[in-house]
Design an enzyme around this catalytic site. Structure first.
Site, PDB file in Angstrom:
ATOM      1  N   CYS A  95       0.849  -1.206   0.000  1.00 47.87           N
ATOM      2  CA  CYS A  95       0.000   0.000   0.000  1.00 47.87           C
ATOM      3  C   CYS A  95       0.882   1.252   0.000  1.00 47.87           C
ATOM      4  O   CYS A  95       0.590   2.240  -0.684  1.00 47.87           O
ATOM      5  CB  CYS A  95      -0.900   0.010   1.227  1.00 47.87           C
ATOM      6  SG  CYS A  95      -1.998  -1.414   1.387  1.00 47.87           S
ATOM      7  N   CYS A  98       2.248   2.921  -3.317  1.00 45.21           N
ATOM      8  CA  CYS A  98       1.394   3.865  -4.058  1.00 45.21           C
ATOM      9  C   CYS A  98       0.983   5.069  -3.215  1.00 45.21           C
ATOM     10  O   CYS A  98       0.937   6.194  -3.711  1.00 45.21           O
ATOM     11  CB  CYS A  98       0.138   3.165  -4.557  1.00 45.21           C
ATOM     12  SG  CYS A  98       0.417   1.916  -5.832  1.00 45.21           S
ATOM     13  N   HIS A  99       0.673   4.818  -1.942  1.00 47.50           N
ATOM     14  CA  HIS A  99       0.065   5.859  -1.107  1.00 47.50           C
ATOM     15  C   HIS A  99       1.029   6.545  -0.153  1.00 47.50           C
ATOM     16  O   HIS A  99       0.653   7.540   0.481  1.00 47.50           O
ATOM     17  CB  HIS A  99      -1.103   5.268  -0.317  1.00 47.50           C
ATOM     18  CG  HIS A  99      -2.201   4.721  -1.167  1.00 47.50           C
ATOM     19  ND1 HIS A  99      -3.059   5.521  -1.884  1.00 47.50           N
ATOM     20  CD2 HIS A  99      -2.573   3.435  -1.429  1.00 47.50           C
ATOM     21  CE1 HIS A  99      -3.932   4.763  -2.548  1.00 47.50           C
ATOM     22  NE2 HIS A  99      -3.659   3.494  -2.297  1.00 47.50           N
ATOM     23  N   CYS A 196     -34.661  -0.528  13.517  1.00 45.84           N
ATOM     24  CA  CYS A 196     -33.501   0.050  14.219  1.00 45.84           C
ATOM     25  C   CYS A 196     -33.944   1.164  15.162  1.00 45.84           C
ATOM     26  O   CYS A 196     -33.422   1.314  16.278  1.00 45.84           O
ATOM     27  CB  CYS A 196     -32.513   0.629  13.221  1.00 45.84           C
ATOM     28  SG  CYS A 196     -31.966  -0.485  11.906  1.00 45.84           S
ATOM     29  N   CYS A 199     -34.909   0.813  19.123  1.00 41.00           N
ATOM     30  CA  CYS A 199     -33.867   0.829  20.154  1.00 41.00           C
ATOM     31  C   CYS A 199     -33.104   2.149  20.167  1.00 41.00           C
ATOM     32  O   CYS A 199     -32.952   2.775  21.211  1.00 41.00           O
ATOM     33  CB  CYS A 199     -32.876  -0.315  19.941  1.00 41.00           C
ATOM     34  SG  CYS A 199     -33.513  -1.958  20.322  1.00 41.00           S
ATOM     35  N   HIS A 200     -32.618   2.553  19.003  1.00 38.87           N
ATOM     36  CA  HIS A 200     -31.598   3.596  18.937  1.00 38.87           C
ATOM     37  C   HIS A 200     -32.132   5.005  18.750  1.00 38.87           C
ATOM     38  O   HIS A 200     -31.367   5.964  18.815  1.00 38.87           O
ATOM     39  CB  HIS A 200     -30.595   3.258  17.834  1.00 38.87           C
ATOM     40  CG  HIS A 200     -29.917   1.945  18.056  1.00 38.87           C
ATOM     41  ND1 HIS A 200     -29.108   1.715  19.147  1.00 38.87           N
ATOM     42  CD2 HIS A 200     -29.945   0.779  17.340  1.00 38.87           C
ATOM     43  CE1 HIS A 200     -28.650   0.474  19.097  1.00 38.87           C
ATOM     44  NE2 HIS A 200     -29.150  -0.117  18.021  1.00 38.87           N
ATOM     45  N   ARG A 237     -21.942  -5.638  13.252  1.00 33.40           N
ATOM     46  CA  ARG A 237     -22.870  -5.131  14.261  1.00 33.40           C
ATOM     47  C   ARG A 237     -24.288  -5.090  13.720  1.00 33.40           C
ATOM     48  O   ARG A 237     -25.249  -5.405  14.434  1.00 33.40           O
ATOM     49  CB  ARG A 237     -22.442  -3.724  14.703  1.00 33.40           C
ATOM     50  CG  ARG A 237     -23.183  -3.262  15.958  1.00 33.40           C
ATOM     51  CD  ARG A 237     -22.746  -4.075  17.169  1.00 33.40           C
ATOM     52  NE  ARG A 237     -23.611  -3.852  18.326  1.00 33.40           N
ATOM     53  CZ  ARG A 237     -24.663  -4.615  18.636  1.00 33.40           C
ATOM     54  NH1 ARG A 237     -24.995  -5.640  17.870  1.00 33.40           N
ATOM     55  NH2 ARG A 237     -25.369  -4.362  19.713  1.00 33.40           N
ATOM     56  N   CYS A 241     -27.581  -7.104  15.327  1.00 37.08           N
ATOM     57  CA  CYS A 241     -28.871  -6.498  15.666  1.00 37.08           C
ATOM     58  C   CYS A 241     -30.021  -7.255  15.001  1.00 37.08           C
ATOM     59  O   CYS A 241     -31.061  -7.494  15.628  1.00 37.08           O
ATOM     60  CB  CYS A 241     -28.896  -5.040  15.231  1.00 37.08           C
ATOM     61  SG  CYS A 241     -27.982  -3.920  16.304  1.00 37.08           S
TER      62      CYS A 241
END
Length: 280
Positions: A95, A98-99, A196, A199-200, A237, A241
């Site tokens: 990586c 190039c970077h 979602c 809960c959130h 994650r 859920c």
């Protein structure tokens, strides 16, 4: 029957709501750098204020994230720094070839993810960008979404944006994806018939069993979860859920999860990137 089960679960929020297990007024500071973990919500937000998940963790977990030496997530970032310098694939390139210095070239990258990839004409999560670069430039095989290598690299690249504000684009070609993500966020699914938002958005700050519900902000991912005893991606994650509400989860890297990631990132605009963070 499904609605009765769902009502029972929603009732559990109120039944187990209690005083927060952490100081929600605490401020995150790492090596003298202060992080934005609380913001006034914009006028069009459904939230009254924007709060990082760090504010919902217990005191011990909060303290671990303030110390890079103690934070187990930093081991993955260190491994990522090794991978950055390691040649791979038929091209025999690393990586860094190039970077160059990741502290310069990768600064701000995590804060803008996911974003539109003009070459592929689709929305890319950070994992997509990494695998595209591996195949395009290194002529190397892509990493699996939840592999140790991918988690290490996303941790390392994310670390270069730590402290910067989340700043994703939701206009132009990304707008359709953002709208799809928003739809998914509010769509009831699974045997428990929940979205979602239940809960959130409607119950953050409450306890459900042993879990202190946060707003589901994703500015710290990938995260080291004590429950997992390891690192995990945003999409892991999401899958967890969906499993919890007994729904059939989408695949990691799917269009659905990537769209949801963009929508959630937009809800946390302005919060500091905490990658790699620590959660319960």
């Amino acid at each position: 029957m499904r609605k009765l089960v769902a009502l029972g679960v929603i009732g559990l929020f109120a039944a187990t709501a209690q005083t927060a297990v952490a100081d929600e007024n605490a401020e995150l500071e790492i090596d003298g750098q202060k992080f934005v973990t609380k913001l006034e919500a914009p006028a069009d937000s459904p939230l009254s204020e924007i709060l990082s998940g760090w504010r919902f963790r217990n005191d011990e977990t909060q303290a671990l994230q303030t110390d890079d030496f103690e934070n187990p997530a930093m081991i993955f970032a260190e491994y990522g720094s090794e991978l950055w310098e390691t040649a791979d694939g038929e091209a025999g390139k690393s990586c860094a070839d190039c970077h160059g210095d990741a502290a310069e070239s990768m600064k701000g990258v995590r804060a803008s993810m996911p974003k539109w990839h003009e070459g592929k004409k689709t929305l890319f999560a950070l994992e997509d960008h990494i695998n595209w670069s591996r195949e395009e430039h290194q002529k190397a095989k892509p990493w699996k979404w939840e592999s140790q290598e991918m988690l290490a690299m996303t941790s390392f690249i994310g670390l270069q944006s730590r402290g910067m504000p989340v700043n994703v684009k939701t206009d132009g070609p990304a707008k359709e994806w953002w709208e799809k993500g928003k739809e998914l966020y509010y769509t009831r699914v699974g045997q428990l018939d929940m979205a979602c938002a239940h809960c959130h958005e409607n119950n953050y700050g409450n306890m459900i069993r042993a879990d202190h519900l946060s707003q589901g902000q994703i500015n710290g991912f990938p995260v080291y979860r004590l429950k997992w005893q390891g690192m995990g991606s945003i999409h892991r994650r999401f899958k967890g859920c969906m499993d919890n509400i007994r729904a059939t989860p989408y695949k990691r890297g799917s269009d659905e999860f990537t769209a949801l990631e963009l929508y959630l990132a937009s809800r946390g605009q302005g919060l500091s990137v905490e990658t790699p963070s620590l959660r319960n």
